[in-house]
Design a protein around this motif. Structure first.
Motif, PDB file in Angstrom:
ATOM      1  N   THR A 192       0.856  -1.192   0.000  1.00  0.00           N
ATOM      2  CA  THR A 192       0.000   0.000   0.000  1.00  0.00           C
ATOM      3  C   THR A 192       0.894   1.245   0.000  1.00  0.00           C
ATOM      4  O   THR A 192       2.111   1.134   0.037  1.00  0.00           O
ATOM      5  N   GLY A 193       0.285   2.392  -0.024  1.00  0.00           N
ATOM      6  CA  GLY A 193       1.051   3.633   0.078  1.00  0.00           C
ATOM      7  C   GLY A 193       1.463   4.198  -1.263  1.00  0.00           C
ATOM      8  O   GLY A 193       1.101   3.681  -2.319  1.00  0.00           O
ATOM      9  N   LEU A 194       2.235   5.269  -1.196  1.00  0.00           N
ATOM     10  CA  LEU A 194       2.562   6.050  -2.399  1.00  0.00           C
ATOM     11  C   LEU A 194       3.823   5.598  -3.112  1.00  0.00           C
ATOM     12  O   LEU A 194       4.051   5.954  -4.263  1.00  0.00           O
ATOM     13  N   HIS A 195       4.692   4.857  -2.402  1.00  0.00           N
ATOM     14  CA  HIS A 195       5.975   4.500  -3.015  1.00  0.00           C
ATOM     15  C   HIS A 195       5.801   3.300  -3.952  1.00  0.00           C
ATOM     16  O   HIS A 195       5.257   2.280  -3.550  1.00  0.00           O
ATOM     17  N   PRO A 196       6.285   3.415  -5.186  1.00  0.00           N
ATOM     18  CA  PRO A 196       6.075   2.327  -6.157  1.00  0.00           C
ATOM     19  C   PRO A 196       6.960   1.093  -5.944  1.00  0.00           C
ATOM     20  O   PRO A 196       6.773   0.086  -6.606  1.00  0.00           O
ATOM     21  N   ARG A 197       7.895   1.160  -5.000  1.00  0.00           N
ATOM     22  CA  ARG A 197       8.875   0.074  -4.898  1.00  0.00           C
ATOM     23  C   ARG A 197       8.268  -1.272  -4.537  1.00  0.00           C
ATOM     24  O   ARG A 197       8.821  -2.308  -4.884  1.00  0.00           O
ATOM     25  N   GLY A 198       7.133  -1.255  -3.839  1.00  0.00           N
ATOM     26  CA  GLY A 198       6.516  -2.522  -3.438  1.00  0.00           C
ATOM     27  C   GLY A 198       6.047  -3.358  -4.617  1.00  0.00           C
ATOM     28  O   GLY A 198       6.069  -4.581  -4.578  1.00  0.00           O
ATOM     29  N   PHE A 199       5.621  -2.690  -5.685  1.00  0.00           N
ATOM     30  CA  PHE A 199       5.135  -3.387  -6.883  1.00  0.00           C
ATOM     31  C   PHE A 199       6.147  -3.359  -8.030  1.00  0.00           C
ATOM     32  O   PHE A 199       5.912  -4.004  -9.056  1.00  0.00           O
ATOM     33  N   GLY A 200       7.232  -2.596  -7.870  1.00  0.00           N
ATOM     34  CA  GLY A 200       8.055  -2.374  -9.056  1.00  0.00           C
ATOM     35  C   GLY A 200       9.525  -2.709  -8.992  1.00  0.00           C
ATOM     36  O   GLY A 200      10.176  -2.777 -10.039  1.00  0.00           O
ATOM     37  N   SER A 201      10.094  -2.920  -7.796  1.00  0.00           N
ATOM     38  CA  SER A 201      11.559  -2.960  -7.683  1.00  0.00           C
ATOM     39  C   SER A 201      12.234  -3.974  -8.600  1.00  0.00           C
ATOM     40  O   SER A 201      13.203  -3.656  -9.297  1.00  0.00           O
ATOM     41  N   PHE A 202      11.747  -5.197  -8.579  1.00  0.00           N
ATOM     42  CA  PHE A 202      12.438  -6.258  -9.319  1.00  0.00           C
ATOM     43  C   PHE A 202      12.249  -6.086 -10.826  1.00  0.00           C
ATOM     44  O   PHE A 202      13.184  -6.241 -11.607  1.00  0.00           O
ATOM     45  N   ALA A 203      11.030  -5.730 -11.208  1.00  0.00           N
ATOM     46  CA  ALA A 203      10.764  -5.504 -12.636  1.00  0.00           C
ATOM     47  C   ALA A 203      11.523  -4.284 -13.138  1.00  0.00           C
ATOM     48  O   ALA A 203      11.979  -4.257 -14.293  1.00  0.00           O
ATOM     49  N   LYS A 204      11.708  -3.298 -12.296  1.00  0.00           N
ATOM     50  CA  LYS A 204      12.432  -2.094 -12.718  1.00  0.00           C
ATOM     51  C   LYS A 204      13.907  -2.401 -12.971  1.00  0.00           C
ATOM     52  O   LYS A 204      14.527  -1.826 -13.876  1.00  0.00           O
ATOM     53  N   VAL A 205      14.467  -3.309 -12.192  1.00  0.00           N
ATOM     54  CA  VAL A 205      15.860  -3.689 -12.427  1.00  0.00           C
ATOM     55  C   VAL A 205      15.982  -4.459 -13.743  1.00  0.00           C
ATOM     56  O   VAL A 205      16.841  -4.154 -14.584  1.00  0.00           O
ATOM     57  N   ILE A 206      15.120  -5.440 -13.949  1.00  0.00           N
ATOM     58  CA  ILE A 206      15.216  -6.250 -15.177  1.00  0.00           C
ATOM     59  C   ILE A 206      14.897  -5.420 -16.418  1.00  0.00           C
ATOM     60  O   ILE A 206      15.561  -5.549 -17.449  1.00  0.00           O
ATOM     61  N   GLY A 207      13.896  -4.541 -16.300  1.00  0.00           N
ATOM     62  CA  GLY A 207      13.505  -3.741 -17.459  1.00  0.00           C
ATOM     63  C   GLY A 207      14.409  -2.529 -17.653  1.00  0.00           C
ATOM     64  O   GLY A 207      15.436  -2.602 -18.319  1.00  0.00           O
TER      65      GLY A 207
END
Ligand SMILES: [Zn+2]
Length: 523
Positions: A393-408
């Motif tokens: 929850t919350g405003l920071h995108p890292r909970g849903f995005g960290s791993f995909a952001k590294v690979i992408g």
């Protein structure tokens, strides 16, 4: 973006029974054969076009494998198969009992989360029992939290050094958590009540973890003003007890420190060269998430000079976004600069006024504190694994995005390092850094935590303003041999397990001579 390749599942001659056991690769229970995948085994080696057989909760065989009767076939041509990703610093346990499908995690290929971070883990026996009676879709391991334990012993009278007797009682509680299966001791030394501990207290408690074969992981005493001293404290713990130590969410969290990534890597490398088992985890964002109070290590919230310093050096008023504020829900999503406009005063005066309100210091914020170039450089450190530090929850995108952001973006687009290195940082290195055996590698007899993904497609979709947007590009995720994510959504299978520390006798190492916890403990 290229079209998703449809993959097929075929059941071959259902109903036939095949003899023999796991070690021969000829399973007796219905098995799954994932065929023709580009297999990145987690070691950091190049991909091989291989087949992987899953039987029960384990990987049964890897190689050029012929299907056996009754076997489920997953045709994975054109896709990459990797060990499930391990998030070594997670706060996703919040709300997990109500959202057991763990979609933020499994949609990115994360199959194990490590919680109890920042000094927060407590009563692990109960946590693990709950995960057994009410399982979730990911594996969960945990550290014992210094802050929680300190709070249990000292109560509200925590703003001081502990007495020898109190430290003895804390040691007993650390031992209890280690016996319950904690991976080691976590600290959150920028937070109440951990910030008031003397280094000797932390050292004494870390020894209990070390003697039990555990490790130390720390949100250090400072990530800005006294960063180098804080790093020294962590390294000293590793050196003194000859125990593995990990820096949580490695960052240069102050404008004055920007550009010093190379210097930092030098310090880390020199400590390792001297024999300290020093590692780190890191997330791919320039914003941290915490509370207002953490901006003031001396808790001198009404000090005008300190406030000017905070807004000039740690995070600008334009970079501080309110994430939660019980007294002022209308400020959530706004920056401090925007709130100052509303109140008609300066950002500094606004900040001090908010801190003086009830609950002010624990107001949740997301703040820009790091430079992109530093994050990229630090992420390349070979002993740093990927983490999220995230929540669902919350405003920071890292909970849903960290791993995909590294690979992408980080690997495919910016080419910071190779895909095989990214996978190593999310799997075998992560497992080694927190002490999880039999996971993080695609190898016979290891647990079948697996992610099948399209590296040309994987990308994060979460951003500020849509922090819960699901990542794309992950096709199928297995946890302990069962499919938990497929066709872009959870399957509702809860095959995750509590992962207790394996109780091996401590390996003799080289001797070197030697809930008052804040409501939001991340960063
Ligand atoms: Zn933290």
């Amino acid at each position: 973006m290229r079209a998703l390749r449809p993959w097929t599942t075929i059941l071959v001659l259902a109903g036939m029974t095949i003899g023999a056991g796991r070690t021969t690769g000829q399973p007796s229970a219905p098995s799954t054969l994932i065929r023709h995948a580009q297999v990145l085994d987690g070691s950091g080696g190049p991909a091989r076009r291989d087949d992987v057989r899953v039987a029960g909760d384990r990987i049964a065989a890897v190689g050029q494998l012929a299907p056996v009767a009754g076997e489920r076939i997953v045709e994975a041509e054109g896709l990459t198969l990797a060990p499930g990703f391990i998030d070594t610093h997670s706060h996703h346990d919040r709300g997990l009992d109500a959202a057991r499908d763990a979609v933020a995690m499994i949609s990115q290929g994360v199959t194990t989360i490590v919680v109890g971070q920042d000094g927060g883990g407590t009563n692990l026996a109960a946590l693990f029992a709950r995960l057994e009676s009410q399982p979730v879709s990911v594996n969960v391991a945990s550290y014992a939290g210094h802050g929680s334990i300190r709070g249990r012993v000292m109560g509200q009278d925590f703003a001081r050094q502990a007495t020898p007797d109190e430290i003895e009682r804390m040691k007993g509680l650390v031992q209890t958590e280690m016996d319950a299966g904690a991976l080691g001791l976590s600290t959150g030394l920028e937070y109440d009540p951990g910030i008031y501990s003397a280094p000797e207290e932390v050292l004494a408690l870390a020894k209990v973890a070390a003697d039990a074969g555990g490790r130390y992981i720390s949100h250090m005493r400072s990530e800005d003003r006294w960063f180098w001293e804080a790093l020294d404290e962590l390294i000293a713990i590793g050196r003194t007890h000859a125990m593995p130590v990990q820096v949580s969410h490695l960052k240069l969290g102050m404008h004055d420190l920007w550009g010093e990534a190379e210097k930092l890597i030098g310090v880390l490398d020199r400590a390792r060269a001297r024999g300290v088992q020093l590692t780190a985890d890191i997330y791919p964002y320039t914003h941290w998430q915490s509370n207002l109070g953490v901006l003031y290590p001396k808790r001198n919230f009404s000090d005008e000079k300190e406030t000017e310093f905070v807004l000039g050096h740690v995070s600008l008023a334009e970079g501080i976004i309110f994430n939660s504020f019980r007294a002022h829900p209308e400020y959530v999503g706004k920056t401090l600069a925007e709130v100052a406009k509303v109140t008609g005063t300066t950002p500094a005066k606004t900040l001090m006024a908010l801190l003086a309100e009830p609950g002010g210091p624990s107001a949740g914020i997301v703040a820009q504190g790091m430079a992109d170039a530093d994050v990229e450089r630090l992420m390349q450190w070979p002993y740093g694994n990927v983490c999220s530090d995230g929540t669902s929850t919350g405003l920071h995108p890292r909970g849903f995005g960290s791993f995909a952001k590294v690979i992408g973006p980080y690997v495919r687009d910016r080419k910071l390092f190779s895909l095989q290195e990214a996978v190593r940082k999310m799997t075998s290195l992560a497992a080694a850094n927190v002490g999880l055996p039999n996971r993080g590698r695609i190898a016979p007899d290891n647990f079948a935590d697996l992610v099948l993904f399209d590296p040309a497609v994987v990308a994060d979709r979460a951003d500020f303003g849509k922090a819960q947007a699901q990542a794309v590009g992950v096709h199928t995720v297995w946890v302990n041999g069962q499919v938990v994510f497929q066709d872009g959504k959870p399957t509702g299978v809860y095959s995750g397990r509590p992962l207790r520390r394996e109780k091996a006798p401590r390996v003799p190492a080289v001797a070197f001579v030697r809930d008052p916890v804040s409501s939001v403990v991340t960063r």
